[in-house]
Design an enzyme around this catalytic site. Structure first.
Site, PDB file in Angstrom:
ATOM      1  CD1 TRP A   1      -7.903 -49.405  44.933  1.00 51.29           C
ATOM      2  CD2 TRP A   1      -8.994 -49.461  43.098  1.00 51.29           C
ATOM      3  NE1 TRP A   1      -8.152 -50.821  44.684  1.00 51.29           N
ATOM      4  CE2 TRP A   1      -8.565 -50.904  43.384  1.00 51.29           C
ATOM      5  CE3 TRP A   1      -9.548 -49.307  41.809  1.00 51.29           C
ATOM      6  CZ2 TRP A   1      -9.034 -52.006  42.784  1.00 51.29           C
ATOM      7  CZ3 TRP A   1     -10.086 -50.386  40.975  1.00 51.29           C
ATOM      8  CH2 TRP A   1      -9.786 -51.547  41.708  1.00 51.29           C
TER       9      TRP A   1
ATOM     10  CB  VAL B   1     -12.584 -45.930  41.407  1.00 53.30           C
ATOM     11  CG1 VAL B   1     -13.923 -46.404  41.276  1.00 53.30           C
ATOM     12  CG2 VAL B   1     -11.744 -46.592  40.064  1.00 53.30           C
ATOM     13  CB  CYS B   2     -13.441 -45.508  46.088  1.00 52.63           C
ATOM     14  SG  CYS B   2     -13.596 -47.262  45.496  1.00 52.63           S
ATOM     15  CG  LEU B   3     -10.333 -39.311  46.557  1.00 58.05           C
ATOM     16  CD1 LEU B   3     -11.127 -38.746  47.589  1.00 58.05           C
ATOM     17  CD2 LEU B   3      -8.909 -39.340  46.985  1.00 58.05           C
TER      18      LEU B   3
END
Length: 223
Positions: A130, A133-135
């Protein structure tokens, strides 16, 4: 030439140094794609999968066409929780090995950090699922480490529109420079008269064909 008539231009302007240019070039940036996996798509609520793929596939195509170093990461595949990168993305990046992690912040993974450092580039064009978060997490860490971060905002998605927007704002306030997939293509290509401009022509034509297909499916040409 008659008064007021415009001169015909067919030659490109001189190319600026592609290594020191403050704008993005194929020679001064790298592409990072994080967690484009089925489980991540399933929980995105800020955009449809088709909308995300319109930008994400375009980003992957640009990375391949312009031979830009690319880092591809997944989470929890080895743990048996998630599947690998979806074929829409993976098929555009032949030969790019996936770096699997257990943590949500890819910058905390030694193999991921090593892959980023191995590119030898400081300008990082990043996208991931997402957004919040992940980015955002690795982007914020990498900004602290001196990298220039360019989130591709039309290639990512969050759990909701507000989480996506908030993540973009958070990264921007920390110094990231948001970009879109087509704008990136123009920045890489730079001049329609250059011999390699057809690399972008093929990609932009594919982009608008897919965009029209989405518009016909949803009865609207979205945002």
């Amino acid at each position: 030439m008659t008064a007021g008539a415009a001169s015909v231009k067919t030659d490109p302007e001189p190319v600026r140094d592609p290594h020191t240019d403050h704008l993005l070039t194929p020679d001064n940036c790298a592409v990072v794609l994080i967690d484009y996996q089925e489980g991540q798509y399933a929980t995105v609520g800020s955009a449809s999968r088709e909308e995300i793929d319109l930008g994400a596939v375009t980003l992957a195509k640009l990375a391949r066409a312009y031979e830009i170093p690319t880092v591809l990461s997944t989470v929890a595949v080895g743990m048996g929780v998630n599947r690998t990168t979806v074929p829409e993305i993976a098929d555009e990046l032949p030969g790019v090995a996936e770096i699997d992690r257990t943590g949500v912040n890819s910058w905390e993974d030694a193999d991921f950090r090593a892959a980023v450092e191995a590119t030898g580039r400081k300008k990082m064009v990043m996208a991931g699922l997402w957004t919040e978060v992940c980015l955002a997490f690795p982007a914020l860490d990498m900004l602290r480490e001196g990298y220039e971060i360019y989130p591709v905002v039309d290639a990512v998605g969050g759990v909701s529109p507000v989480t996506h927007r908030t993540a973009i704002e958070r990264m921007t306030q920390a110094g990231a420079q948001p970009i879109t997939s087509l704008a990136l293509g123009c920045e890489l290509m730079r001049n329609w008269a250059r011999p390699d401009a057809d690399l972008y022509r093929v990609i932009i034509n594919d982009y608008f064909a897919r965009k029209r297909a989405i518009g016909e499916k949803t009865d609207t040409l979205f945002r």
